[in-house]
Write a protein that holds these residues in place. Structure first.
Motif, PDB file in Angstrom:
ATOM      1  N   VAL A  10       0.849  -1.195   0.000  1.00 23.43           N
ATOM      2  CA  VAL A  10       0.000   0.000   0.000  1.00 23.43           C
ATOM      3  C   VAL A  10       0.885   1.246   0.000  1.00 23.43           C
ATOM      4  CG1 VAL A  10      -1.711   1.296   1.316  1.00 23.43           C
ATOM      5  CG2 VAL A  10      -1.931  -1.181   1.084  1.00 23.43           C
ATOM      6  N   PRO A  24      -5.022   4.779  -1.341  1.00 26.93           N
ATOM      7  CA  PRO A  24      -5.141   3.407  -1.854  1.00 26.93           C
ATOM      8  C   PRO A  24      -5.911   2.490  -0.895  1.00 26.93           C
ATOM      9  CG  PRO A  24      -2.819   4.005  -1.577  1.00 26.93           C
ATOM     10  CD  PRO A  24      -3.638   5.206  -1.246  1.00 26.93           C
ATOM     11  N   ARG A  25      -5.794   2.726   0.401  1.00 26.86           N
ATOM     12  CA  ARG A  25      -6.581   1.933   1.349  1.00 26.86           C
ATOM     13  C   ARG A  25      -8.078   2.166   1.148  1.00 26.86           C
ATOM     14  NH1 ARG A  25      -3.465  -0.776   4.748  1.00 26.86           N
ATOM     15  NH2 ARG A  25      -1.425   0.044   5.305  1.00 26.86           N
ATOM     16  N   ILE A  28      -9.223   0.292  -1.905  1.00 24.45           N
ATOM     17  CA  ILE A  28      -9.363  -1.131  -1.580  1.00 24.45           C
ATOM     18  C   ILE A  28     -10.646  -1.366  -0.786  1.00 24.45           C
ATOM     19  CG2 ILE A  28      -8.363  -2.983  -0.172  1.00 24.45           C
ATOM     20  CD1 ILE A  28      -5.573  -1.733  -1.009  1.00 24.45           C
ATOM     21  N   ARG A  31     -13.625  -1.286  -2.823  1.00 21.09           N
ATOM     22  CA  ARG A  31     -13.540  -2.266  -3.912  1.00 21.09           C
ATOM     23  C   ARG A  31     -13.505  -1.581  -5.279  1.00 21.09           C
ATOM     24  NH1 ARG A  31     -12.775  -4.984   0.217  1.00 21.09           N
ATOM     25  NH2 ARG A  31     -13.651  -7.039   0.582  1.00 21.09           N
ATOM     26  N   PHE A  35      -7.159  -6.162  -5.689  1.00 19.04           N
ATOM     27  CA  PHE A  35      -6.008  -6.338  -4.795  1.00 19.04           C
ATOM     28  C   PHE A  35      -5.849  -7.809  -4.463  1.00 19.04           C
ATOM     29  CE2 PHE A  35      -9.732  -5.600  -2.261  1.00 19.04           C
ATOM     30  CZ  PHE A  35      -9.641  -6.502  -1.213  1.00 19.04           C
ATOM     31  N   LYS A  37      -4.765 -10.525  -1.341  1.00 19.89           N
ATOM     32  CA  LYS A  37      -4.532 -10.713   0.095  1.00 19.89           C
ATOM     33  C   LYS A  37      -3.505 -11.831   0.244  1.00 19.89           C
ATOM     34  CE  LYS A  37      -6.969  -9.947   3.370  1.00 19.89           C
ATOM     35  NZ  LYS A  37      -7.223  -9.146   4.521  1.00 19.89           N
ATOM     36  N   VAL A  42      -2.055  -6.825   2.334  1.00 22.06           N
ATOM     37  CA  VAL A  42      -2.733  -6.445   1.098  1.00 22.06           C
ATOM     38  C   VAL A  42      -1.679  -5.976   0.102  1.00 22.06           C
ATOM     39  CG1 VAL A  42      -4.382  -4.833   0.081  1.00 22.06           C
ATOM     40  CG2 VAL A  42      -4.806  -5.771   2.349  1.00 22.06           C
ATOM     41  N   ILE A  44      -1.100  -4.786  -4.235  1.00 21.69           N
ATOM     42  CA  ILE A  44      -1.733  -4.345  -5.477  1.00 21.69           C
ATOM     43  C   ILE A  44      -0.757  -4.627  -6.617  1.00 21.69           C
ATOM     44  CG2 ILE A  44      -2.698  -2.375  -6.723  1.00 21.69           C
ATOM     45  CD1 ILE A  44      -3.160  -1.074  -3.932  1.00 21.69           C
TER      46      ILE A  44
END
Length: 73
Positions: A10, A24-25, A28, A31, A35, A37, A42, A44
């Protein structure tokens, strides 16, 4: 889907976007970006971030000229 892309943290994604980590959080959480997991981490993919940047790029508008009217007499 197997990809050879580099997975960005991130923090790295935020640096690339020129924003804080919060942006960016938020993408995410909402949605709005794909991304990966990895456990609780997390990541990208670079290609996903590139596609997001491309999709958000606004092209300049063609310059419009105003009709020229003569001065009122």
């Amino acid at each position: 889907m197997i990809t050879q892309d580099r997975l960005l943290t991130v923090h790295e994604a935020a640096e690339r976007l020129g924003t804080s980590e919060r942006f960016p959080r938020r993408l995410i959480a909402e949605r709005r970006i794909a991304f990966v997991k990895v456990g609780r981490h997390v990541r990208i993919a670079e290609s996903v971030l590139d596609a997001y940047i491309e999709a958000q790029t606004v092209q300049p508008a063609a310059r419009r000229t105003r009709a020229r009217y003569g001065r009122a007499a």
